[in-house]
Design an enzyme around this catalytic site. Structure first.
Site, PDB file in Angstrom:
ATOM      1  N   ASP A 181     -35.560  36.182 -58.578  1.00 46.15           N
ATOM      2  CA  ASP A 181     -34.276  35.356 -58.703  1.00 46.15           C
ATOM      3  C   ASP A 181     -34.779  34.076 -59.384  1.00 46.15           C
ATOM      4  OD1 ASP A 181     -32.192  33.511 -58.704  1.00 46.15           O
ATOM      5  OD2 ASP A 181     -31.467  33.852 -56.631  1.00 46.15           O
ATOM      6  N   GLN A 214     -33.585  28.595 -59.701  1.00 44.08           N
ATOM      7  CA  GLN A 214     -33.959  27.491 -59.541  1.00 44.08           C
ATOM      8  C   GLN A 214     -35.209  27.250 -60.484  1.00 44.08           C
ATOM      9  OE1 GLN A 214     -32.386  24.907 -58.240  1.00 44.08           O
ATOM     10  NE2 GLN A 214     -31.037  25.997 -57.635  1.00 44.08           N
ATOM     11  N   HIS A 251     -30.291  32.808 -51.856  1.00 46.10           N
ATOM     12  CA  HIS A 251     -28.800  32.442 -52.190  1.00 46.10           C
ATOM     13  C   HIS A 251     -27.855  33.654 -51.985  1.00 46.10           C
ATOM     14  CE1 HIS A 251     -25.669  31.109 -55.075  1.00 46.10           C
ATOM     15  NE2 HIS A 251     -26.106  29.898 -55.053  1.00 46.10           N
ATOM     16  N   CYS A 308     -24.754  27.720 -50.379  1.00 46.14           N
ATOM     17  CA  CYS A 308     -24.645  29.266 -50.703  1.00 46.14           C
ATOM     18  C   CYS A 308     -25.795  30.000 -50.004  1.00 46.14           C
ATOM     19  CB  CYS A 308     -24.418  29.499 -51.965  1.00 46.14           C
ATOM     20  SG  CYS A 308     -23.164  28.772 -52.947  1.00 46.14           S
ATOM     21  N   LYS A 345     -28.176  25.689 -65.127  1.00 47.62           N
ATOM     22  CA  LYS A 345     -29.185  25.022 -64.360  1.00 47.62           C
ATOM     23  C   LYS A 345     -30.566  24.631 -65.458  1.00 47.62           C
ATOM     24  CE  LYS A 345     -28.402  27.480 -60.082  1.00 47.62           C
ATOM     25  NZ  LYS A 345     -27.447  26.538 -59.183  1.00 47.62           N
TER      26      LYS A 345
END
Ligand code: PLP
Length: 410
Positions: free
Chosen positions: A204, A207, A127, A368, A230
């Site tokens: 990261d 998600q 991202h 993104c 999220k």
């Protein structure tokens, strides 16, 4: 409220009031969960309860309400620490979102540890929030950004990773799960290899955190970021997890209230963890809401959510491939419930607009992740991303809407 005894998607849906929304006279089918998830009633109630019964600034006052707000805020931190398997709540830094967590590491750890000639290794499926902060750091320091390429399947090229990881690599920053492709990356292997090469690892988890169990201690990553909105929680709150030894050694990032232990005009000294990295009044209600979101997920069970979403992914993959002209972008063998696709003869943007008229919310664009679009030679994809409250009927509605789009564009 759902219980840990059964995965009852109807009961789960009943916990999310927004799912009753009508869109253009049709029931909402919300398939844009990779952008943000909807919030259960318990989270909404926690926000209202906080502002109606507990609102005060934290860590500041001796009065009753300040104590209550502080207790709720710190209890949320502790619950989030448990949720991701952190060794200690002091390793949980509240941020605005995942983006801010990555910027914090790039600016604080990065400026102190990356020098000219060093390398930062990311992947081609990151991202923008896990690209740009490292680009900025490398430009400032004269360091080089290296990128692990993506295979046609949407998987990382692990042979290239092995070649690109060298003694010059200071940081490996990789997403656990790609928002644009749905690929689940082998972060355990990556972390082990990076450590063996002497590099620090940032994962990261923006998600991954709402699709699969996370245990940062078992994973042994140095930094892990996630984002509340999220994770069925409020917007404006995120989490950076860092190993205490690393965080302790890092300089503060932003200056202000709460992050100091003493201030004079001659100089200031820093507060202990986690407060050293939490300058100014934090998003108190957001943190409390995120704590409740984490409770909600835990009560259902992340393993069961993952298994359910996996079934939906299999159903959705087959259903989309049955639509003439649809091509999936991202066919990795390990995927989470994110379906990126293009349809022959229809621009994703037009697709999104027509599908929206049928009440179906999908995301269209570059998500993104512009380099991913470049890699696959497309300007954009349409993306249906599934969460725990989605159903096979939602996917059927999407497929029906795609057929409508096909007719419109002949
Ligand atoms: C993989 C990934 N990383 C980072 C982010 C950034 O999250 P936020 O905008 O909440 O900081 C996103 C958001 O879409 C994402 O999907």
């Amino acid at each position: 409220m759902t219980t840990a005894t059964a995965f009852d998607v109807r009961a789960i849906r009943a916990d999310f009031p927004i799912l009753d929304t009508q869109v253009y006279g049709k029931p909402l089918v919300y398939l844009d969960n990779a952008a943000t998830t909807q919030k259960p009633r318990s989270v909404l109630q926690a926000l209202t309860d906080y502002y109606t019964g507990s609102n005060a600034n934290v860590h500041r006052g001796v009065h009753y309400l300040s104590g209550k707000a502080t207790d709720l805020f710190e209890a949320a931190r502790a619950r989030i620490a448990t949720f991701i398997g952190a060794a200690d709540p002091k390793e949980i830094i509240f941020t605005r979102n995942a983006t801010e967590g990555i910027n914090l590491v790039a600016q604080s750890w990065g400026r102190a540890n990356v020098k000219a000639g060093d390398e930062v290794l990311i992947s081609g499926m990151e991202h923008h929030s896990n690209i740009v902060p490292w680009q900025m750091l490398c430009a400032e320091k004269g360091a080089t950004l290296r990128v692990v390429p993506i295979l046609d399947s949407g998987e990382l090229d692990m042979d290239a990773f092995a070649r690109l990881l060298t003694s010059r690599t200071r940081m490996v920053a990789i997403s656990a799960l790609s928002n644009a492709l749905g690929t689940v990356n082998p972060i355990e292997t990556i972390t082990r290899a990076a450590h063996a090469a002497g590099a620090v690892v940032l994962i990261d988890g923006a998600q991954a955190a709402y699709h699969m169990p996370v245990n940062v201690a078992a994973l042994d990553c140095d930094f892990f970021v996630m984002t509340g909105h999220k994770l069925y929680g409020p917007t404006g709150i995120g989490v950076l997890h860092g190993k205490a030894a690393l965080l302790d050694a890092m300089p503060p990032w932003q200056g202000g209230g709460d992050m100091i232990s003493s201030v004079t005009f001659e100089g200031s000294t820093w507060n202990v963890l986690p407060y050293k990295f939490e300058a100014g009044t934090p998003d108190i209600s957001g943190a409390i809401g995120l704590g409740v979101a984490v409770d909600y997920i835990t009560a259902i069970g992340m393993d069961r959510i993952q298994a359910y979403e996996h079934e939906l992914l299999a159903y959705g993959t087959a259903a989309l491939l049955d639509v003439p002209g649809v091509r999936l972008i991202g066919t990795a063998s390990r995927k989470a419930s994110i379906l990126s696709f293009v349809m022959e003869g229809v621009h994703p943007h037009d697709l999104g607009t027509i599908v929206d008229r049928e009440g179906v919310a999908i995301r269209t664009g570059h998500h993104c992740a512009q380099p991913v679009m470049d890699r696959f030679g497309i300007p954009a994809t349409a993306r249906a991303s599934l969460a725990m409250y989605n159903t096979r009927e939602d996917i059927d509605a999407l497929v029906g809407a795609l057929h409508t789009a096909k007719k419109v564009f002949g």
